[in-house]
Design an enzyme around this catalytic site. Structure first.
Site, PDB file in Angstrom:
ATOM      1  N   TYR A  36       0.698  -1.220  -0.140  1.00  0.00           N
ATOM      2  CA  TYR A  36       0.005  -0.062  -0.050  1.00  0.00           C
ATOM      3  C   TYR A  36       0.814   1.110  -0.011  1.00  0.00           C
ATOM      4  CZ  TYR A  36      -3.683  -3.483   1.200  1.00  0.00           C
ATOM      5  OH  TYR A  36      -4.577  -4.456   1.196  1.00  0.00           O
TER       6      TYR A  36
ATOM      7  N   HIS B   5      -8.185   2.328  -6.069  1.00  0.00           N
ATOM      8  CA  HIS B   5      -7.433   1.373  -5.168  1.00  0.00           C
ATOM      9  C   HIS B   5      -5.984   1.759  -5.409  1.00  0.00           C
ATOM     10  CE1 HIS B   5     -10.983  -0.935  -4.555  1.00  0.00           C
ATOM     11  NE2 HIS B   5     -11.417  -0.824  -5.678  1.00  0.00           N
TER      12      HIS B   5
END
Length: 144
Positions: free
Chosen positions: A24, A102
């Site tokens: 991430y 995302h």
């Protein structure tokens, strides 16, 4: 009047910066939101960023967007992307255009992460560009 854009962050995104940074990234959610706020200022749009770990709270915030003058939604529903008919139904009900974002590339992840309940309703899908995906979505939203 400036266009009003809402950025919604789903569950566990409050842990960005420490949660699996190899997937991430190392930026915190606060850093992402600060960057978006600065870009929104340059683009001349009003931006609200909001995060919740709770599905019902996200649904309520989407519903509130219909009444507060929100013109566009940028949403990273995180894990709810793959499970939440409720969030899908809320987005369909308010009929506010949105982009699904995302941080990681869903299609390089587990097979259960490769299905989105939101994508077919979205104006577009940005996946795998890290925090830059939010900025790309904001630039698009500011022009539409």
């Amino acid at each position: 009047m400036a266009q009003r854009i809402l950025v919604l962050h789903g569950p566990n995104l409050n842990l960005l910066g420490t949660r699996e940074p190899h997937i991430y990234g190392s930026l915190t959610l606060a850093q992402i939101d600060q960057g978006l706020a600065a870009l929104a200022g340059q683009l001349g749009v009003a931006l609200t960023s909001w995060q919740s770990n709770h599905e019902g709270a996200l649904v309520e915030r989407i519903q509130a967007a219909a009444a507060d003058g929100t013109d566009f939604i940028i949403i990273n529903a995180a894990a709810y992307t793959h499970t939440s008919v409720a969030i899908r139904d809320a987005l369909a009900a308010v009929a506010i255009p949105f982009i699904e974002v995302h941080l990681s590339n869903l299609y390089k992840r587990d097979s259960f992460r490769q299905h989105s309940y939101l994508s077919d309703l979205a104006i577009g899908l940005i996946t795998g560009l890290g925090a830059d995906g939010y900025e790309a979505a904001l630039r698009y939203a500011a022009r539409h």
